[in-house]
Design a protein around this motif. Structure first.
Motif, PDB file in Angstrom:
ATOM      1  N   ASP A  26       0.998  10.158  -6.074  1.00 47.79           N
ATOM      2  CA  ASP A  26       1.570   8.902  -5.615  1.00 47.79           C
ATOM      3  C   ASP A  26       3.015   8.749  -6.076  1.00 47.79           C
ATOM      4  O   ASP A  26       3.840   8.165  -5.364  1.00 47.79           O
ATOM      5  N   ARG A  30       4.288   8.727  -0.582  1.00 45.96           N
ATOM      6  CA  ARG A  30       3.232   8.806   0.437  1.00 45.96           C
ATOM      7  C   ARG A  30       3.862   8.723   1.823  1.00 45.96           C
ATOM      8  O   ARG A  30       4.637   7.814   2.117  1.00 45.96           O
ATOM      9  N   GLU A 101      -0.941  -1.540   9.951  1.00 51.19           N
ATOM     10  CA  GLU A 101      -1.509  -1.741   8.612  1.00 51.19           C
ATOM     11  C   GLU A 101      -1.332  -0.502   7.749  1.00 51.19           C
ATOM     12  O   GLU A 101      -0.987  -0.595   6.558  1.00 51.19           O
ATOM     13  N   ARG A 102      -1.551   0.669   8.316  1.00 48.32           N
ATOM     14  CA  ARG A 102      -1.368   1.906   7.553  1.00 48.32           C
ATOM     15  C   ARG A 102       0.086   2.075   7.129  1.00 48.32           C
ATOM     16  O   ARG A 102       0.376   2.540   6.027  1.00 48.32           O
ATOM     17  N   GLY A 104       2.151  -0.075   6.281  1.00 50.22           N
ATOM     18  CA  GLY A 104       2.467  -0.916   5.137  1.00 50.22           C
ATOM     19  C   GLY A 104       1.933  -0.406   3.821  1.00 50.22           C
ATOM     20  O   GLY A 104       2.235  -0.975   2.767  1.00 50.22           O
ATOM     21  N   CYS A 105       1.153   0.681   3.855  1.00 46.02           N
ATOM     22  CA  CYS A 105       0.518   1.208   2.643  1.00 46.02           C
ATOM     23  C   CYS A 105       1.095   2.545   2.207  1.00 46.02           C
ATOM     24  O   CYS A 105       0.544   3.209   1.323  1.00 46.02           O
ATOM     25  N   VAL A 106       2.193   2.977   2.845  1.00 48.63           N
ATOM     26  CA  VAL A 106       2.832   4.232   2.469  1.00 48.63           C
ATOM     27  C   VAL A 106       4.299   3.971   2.156  1.00 48.63           C
ATOM     28  O   VAL A 106       4.813   2.868   2.345  1.00 48.63           O
ATOM     29  N   ASP A 107       4.967   5.003   1.665  1.00 49.77           N
ATOM     30  CA  ASP A 107       6.371   4.862   1.292  1.00 49.77           C
ATOM     31  C   ASP A 107       7.334   5.183   2.428  1.00 49.77           C
ATOM     32  O   ASP A 107       8.471   4.694   2.432  1.00 49.77           O
ATOM     33  N   SER A 132       6.259  -1.080   8.608  1.00 49.49           N
ATOM     34  CA  SER A 132       6.929  -0.299   7.561  1.00 49.49           C
ATOM     35  C   SER A 132       8.121  -1.019   6.955  1.00 49.49           C
ATOM     36  O   SER A 132       8.891  -0.407   6.211  1.00 49.49           O
TER      37      SER A 132
END
Length: 294
Positions: A26, A30, A101-102, A104-107, A132
């Motif tokens: 992490d 990501r 949604e995905r 918003g959960c990565v870099d 994003s």
């Protein structure tokens, strides 16, 4: 009149890449790659491998359901998400909300390699842009259709998106002809950065990088062998990998352009000029990044 600063190793050392964060995957960043269609699954593979070779720690790939298992086998390092697909073999726009949604959960997110330029892609990319916000974003190839439909999508982002058009794509973005773009690619890149609020990477024999505030650079040391199918997919993958590691958009762009060009030169020397493959480019990158950053 805008002038472009040459991209050199000295320049890059003055804007170093972030050191790997912590001792976990992490901490290295990501990445989410949303790309491909039934006819062009290889574009996903090229971009995904490049993102990992750039040093990203974790990778998700979102593709048409029909190619998810083969790509999962080809890239065992990645989490692969199979998405609904259209009759034409493109990612279905019904995936937009789940992908938002995905994102918003990565870099960092890469969208577009191998995607069709249609309304489905437009819906998916618009959702990814919104999801994003605050992270890194690269829009390549088919994803540029969303900016043609709505130039304001990327204009107010906290971190500017990166866009990577070649001359034909730039002509469509600016509603002009290819000859005009090729006559003055720097002016075209400046116009795109102003219109879309992006860091624009204008690909060509010389590659220009322009920020929204008008700073500009030019990379002239590429190799003719890079003019090959899939080369741009690897460049986009390098950029998203460096964004995920925490590089600023212009830093990610400049380091990627240099590493891509240097990889081409090294492969050209090894293979006698032209004839090397885009899939061979990412493997050269870790050593190039390490040497420049040393």
């Amino acid at each position: 009149m805008t002038t472009a600063t040459p991209v050199t190793e000295h320049l890059l050392r003055a804007m170093p890449l972030p050191a790997p964060g912590g001792d976990s995957k992490d901490g290295r960043g990501r990445v989410l790659v949303v790309a491909g269609c039934i006819g062009l699954p290889g574009a996903v593979l090229l971009a995904a491998n490049a993102a990992l070779r750039a040093g990203a720690g974790k990778l998700q790939i979102a593709v048409c359901r029909e190619v998810a298992i083969p790509l999962g086998i080809a890239v065992p390092e990645a989490l692969v998400i199979g998405l609904p697909q259209t009759e034409d073999g493109n990612i279905d726009g019904r995936s937009a909300e789940s992908l938002r949604e995905r994102a918003g959960c990565v870099d960092a997110v890469l969208a577009g390699p191998g995607m069709m330029e249609d309304a489905e892609t437009q819906a998916v990319v618009a959702a990814l842009i919104r999801g994003s916000e605050g992270g890194g974003l690269v829009l390549d190839a088919g994803a540029l259709v969303a900016l043609r439909a709505d130039p304001g999508l990327t204009r107010t982002r906290v971190k500017p998106a990166l866009i990577t058009p070649h001359a034909g794509e730039m002509a469509r973005l600016l509603d002009t002809d290819r000859e005009t773009v090729e006559a003055d690619p720097l002016a075209a890149a400046c116009q795109a950065s102003e219109r879309f609020g992006t860091v624009t990477v204008m690909k060509g024999g010389r590659t220009h990088v322009v920020t929204p505030d008008g700073r500009a650079w030019c990379y002239e040391a590429g190799h003719i062998g890079l003019a090959i199918s899939g080369s741009g997919d690897t460049l986009a993958g390098l950029m998203v990998g460096l964004l995920a590691r925490g590089a600023a958009p212009e830093t990610a762009a400049l380091w990627s352009v240099h590493a891509h060009g240097e990889a081409g030169r090294r492969l050209g020397r090894r293979h006698g000029g032209i004839g090397y493959l885009a899939r061979e480019i990412p493997g050269e990158v870790p050593a190039i990044l390490a040497e420049v950053g040393a």
